[in-house]
Write a protein that holds these residues in place. Sequence first.
Motif, PDB file in Angstrom:
ATOM      1  N   PRO A   1       0.761  -1.123  -0.139  1.00 23.59           N
ATOM      2  CA  PRO A   1      -0.082  -0.029  -0.016  1.00 23.59           C
ATOM      3  C   PRO A   1       0.875   1.289  -0.075  1.00 23.59           C
ATOM      4  N   GLU A   2       0.338   2.206  -0.736  1.00 21.63           N
ATOM      5  CA  GLU A   2       1.126   3.681  -0.706  1.00 21.63           C
ATOM      6  C   GLU A   2       0.915   4.301   0.419  1.00 21.63           C
ATOM      7  N   PRO A   3       1.903   5.233   1.035  1.00 21.60           N
ATOM      8  CA  PRO A   3       1.408   5.957   2.204  1.00 21.60           C
ATOM      9  C   PRO A   3       0.422   7.055   1.954  1.00 21.60           C
ATOM     10  N   ARG A   4      -0.359   7.238   2.685  1.00 14.24           N
ATOM     11  CA  ARG A   4      -1.432   8.285   2.562  1.00 14.24           C
ATOM     12  C   ARG A   4      -0.972   9.767   2.846  1.00 14.24           C
ATOM     13  N   ALA A   5      -1.511  10.541   2.053  1.00 11.33           N
ATOM     14  CA  ALA A   5      -1.272  11.969   2.438  1.00 11.33           C
ATOM     15  C   ALA A   5      -1.851  12.273   3.740  1.00 11.33           C
ATOM     16  N   PRO A   6      -1.169  13.260   4.633  1.00 14.54           N
ATOM     17  CA  PRO A   6      -1.811  13.715   5.896  1.00 14.54           C
ATOM     18  C   PRO A   6      -3.144  14.540   5.369  1.00 14.54           C
ATOM     19  N   LYS A   7      -3.972  14.480   6.240  1.00 15.20           N
ATOM     20  CA  LYS A   7      -5.390  15.165   6.179  1.00 15.20           C
ATOM     21  C   LYS A   7      -4.989  16.495   6.594  1.00 15.20           C
TER      22      LYS A   7
END
Length: 58
Positions: free
Chosen positions: A7-13
């Motif tokens: 899984p790709e790292p998520r961008a911070p909200k």
Amino acid sequence: MSTTPAPEPRAPKPALVFDDPLDQQSSDDTDRGWGEQSAGDGAADLKRFLDEKPPHHL
């Protein structure tokens, strides 16, 4: 053996901001927000004024 990609790292909200929105200047508060031209010379301003003046103001 699994072919599942990692899984790709998520961008911070984005953080919630509880500031007063009326303290901030919007684009409508500026001449540019209303479609006004940038600052020009006096002759160009006079020409624009005369071109945009309603006929009953002549």
